[in-house]
Design a protein around this motif. Sequence first.
Motif, PDB file in Angstrom:
ATOM      1  N   ARG A 234       0.767  -1.238   0.132  1.00 19.57           N
ATOM      2  CA  ARG A 234       0.029  -0.131  -0.025  1.00 19.57           C
ATOM      3  C   ARG A 234       0.716   1.266  -0.014  1.00 19.57           C
ATOM      4  N   GLY A 235       0.525   2.235  -0.928  1.00 16.86           N
ATOM      5  CA  GLY A 235       1.355   3.470  -1.103  1.00 16.86           C
ATOM      6  C   GLY A 235       2.297   3.114  -1.925  1.00 16.86           C
ATOM      7  N   ARG A 236       2.649   2.099  -2.657  1.00 20.88           N
ATOM      8  CA  ARG A 236       3.893   1.818  -3.494  1.00 20.88           C
ATOM      9  C   ARG A 236       3.097   0.983  -4.741  1.00 20.88           C
ATOM     10  N   LYS A 237       2.039   1.414  -5.148  1.00 28.59           N
ATOM     11  CA  LYS A 237       1.478   1.009  -6.287  1.00 28.59           C
ATOM     12  C   LYS A 237       2.310   0.811  -7.655  1.00 28.59           C
ATOM     13  N   ILE A 238       2.087  -0.323  -8.281  1.00 30.92           N
ATOM     14  CA  ILE A 238       2.672  -0.513  -9.685  1.00 30.92           C
ATOM     15  C   ILE A 238       1.582  -0.803 -10.531  1.00 30.92           C
ATOM     16  N   SER A 239       1.502   0.301 -11.684  1.00 30.17           N
ATOM     17  CA  SER A 239       0.519   0.130 -12.826  1.00 30.17           C
ATOM     18  C   SER A 239       1.256  -0.222 -14.095  1.00 30.17           C
TER      19      SER A 239
ATOM     20  N   LEU B 102      11.039  -5.560  -9.122  1.00 31.21           N
ATOM     21  CA  LEU B 102      10.225  -4.226  -9.348  1.00 31.21           C
ATOM     22  C   LEU B 102       9.436  -3.776  -8.091  1.00 31.21           C
ATOM     23  N   HIS B 103       9.842  -2.727  -7.339  1.00 29.90           N
ATOM     24  CA  HIS B 103       9.341  -2.279  -6.335  1.00 29.90           C
ATOM     25  C   HIS B 103       8.823  -1.023  -6.420  1.00 29.90           C
TER      26      HIS B 103
END
Length: 205
Positions: free
Chosen positions: A71-76, A89-90
Motif C-alpha cells: 500500500r502506498g507503492r502501487k505498480i501500474s 520491481l518495487h
Amino acid sequence: MTEYDPLLKYREQHKQRLNYMPWLYWTLKPKHRVWAEQWQQEYQAYLMDMETVEIGKNCFISPLAHIFAERGRKISIGDNCFIAADCTLHGPLTIGNEVAINHHCILDGGRAGIVIEDQVRIAAYSHLYAFDHGMALEQPIYQQAVRSQGIHIGQDVWLGAHVGIKDGVKIGAQAVVGMNSMVTKDIDARTVVVGNPAQFIRWRE
C-alpha cells in the motif's frame, strides 16, 4: 502428462523459454497460445490479488519476476507489456503501454516513484533506483536519511544492457543509452549517450 497429449511434456520448457524471452509470447502457435494465455491470466489475477498492482491487456508477466507493491507503492502496468524472469520491481512504478523489461532488471521507485512512458525498451541487467543515501561523515551511511526525487523515462527510450539510472534523472523521449552506461544527469530527447558517467555522442537524427 498423458500419452494422449504429447505437447504436455514440452510445456514446462516452453514456459521457461517464455520467462526469459517473453517477446515470443505474441508469436506462439495456436496450440500453445491457449495454455499460455490461461497460465498468464491465472498468474496475473494472483498477483493483483496479493499486491497493489494494476495490469493492462495482453501483457506477459513472468512468474519468476519479483514484484512488490505494498500500500502506498502501487505498480501500474499498461497494455502489451512484458516483464521477464528475475526482475525485481518495487513500487511506486507507472509503466506505460508496449514497454519491455528484460530479465534481471531492478526498478525501485523509492518514495517518489519511477515513470516509464510508452514503448520503452529496457535491456537485461539494467538498474533504476529512485532513492539515494546521504554521505556526510558525521554518521555511518546506513543511519543517514534517504532521499527520493524520482526517475522519469520518456517515450521510445532504449536502455542498453547493464545500464544504471540514478535517482532524480529524467531521460527525454527517443533517447538511447548505450550498454554499461551510468546515467547521473538528465538526458536530452533524441540523443545517444554512453559511458560512466554517460556522455553525449550524437543525435539520433
